[in-house]
Scaffold this active site. Sequence first.
Site: not given
Length: 384
Positions: A113, A209
């Site tokens: 990410c 997440c």
Amino acid sequence: MTRLPALPFTPQRGDRVLVAMSGGVDSSVAAALLVDAGCEVVGVTMKLHGDGADVPDRPCCSLDATSDARRVCEKLGIPHYVTNLVDNFGHDVLDDFVQEYARGRTPIPCVRCNTFTKFRDLLVKADAIDAKWLATGHYARMGRVGEHAVMLRGLDAGKDQSYFLWGIERPVLERLVLPIGTQTKAETREIARRFGLRTAEKIESQDICFVPDGDHVRVIAEHLGADAPALQPGPLRLVNGDVIGEHQGFARYTIGQRKGLPGGFAEPMFVVEIVPGDRAVVIGPRDALLGRGVEAREINWLADAPTVGASIQVQVRNRARPSAATVVRLDGDVIELALDDPIQAISPGQSLVMYDGDVVLGGGVIERGMVGAPRSRMLPLMAG
């Protein structure tokens, strides 16, 4: 006024800065410090998941987190935007996560990410609004070696996040601002209270997440199907090759894991190898986990690369203590290192991050650990 660290590339009053706003206290304080320094701050929150309904309230990536980021920006008097990166995140992070587990490896999606979504894609947004700087709430620092910007460990060893940042492109360092890297978490929260930010007491999550319930196997099944080879039964065997039972899918295991293994042995047993071709999970005693060398690929340098024979420090896990190592082979984006002292549970798919003191040299994705061979015997083998 709370002063930013005085560095040659600190944003000046009036400079436009794009701040990645997760809705947590760290990015909130990063934005507040830049506003306090007189910068023209623009807050941007990344939309990484569908409508967010499948992500419960947590410090980032949820609808509530986006709302918190917006309200912090309102408090600071700065604009707030949401940028849709769902497709990019799905391709660069989520798909990679699933495929790595399917290969019997253990990925770190936060590294992916940061490498792609947060820094590459947000830098495009920064360019689109003519922002000179990109800022985040990571606990790491910026510095200079000669004429070049370098990344440094966060000053608080307990919160240092430089391990997760090795994959960003080196030119980004010249535009990167890390306002909270010289602080402890407690100091960050105190600054948030001083600014009256609603995120001051917000908890932080250690979860991935897009795996809100911690069940990564469910995510793999949703993408590959419940009949994927990584989720099918296979042999559970000892390091000597003896089959002692059956597991329910090698994607449920990672190197160094002890939980869920059979008992009845003279000493605790751990996962020491995953063999996807055989769908096998191999277990052994703690000594079988000790690696004296490591190979990593997809190497990215944030500083000048060391030469063969150089001594550096390495980490194979975020909270691991730095270990001394010698560069044995450096071939394009592949590096092999001999470890001065053995490291336990070197896991393919995890990150190898290299340091020179506090300076982040770079990192790569672990391909394999060399287990068992003494260093004096391993060096010629690896060099050849």
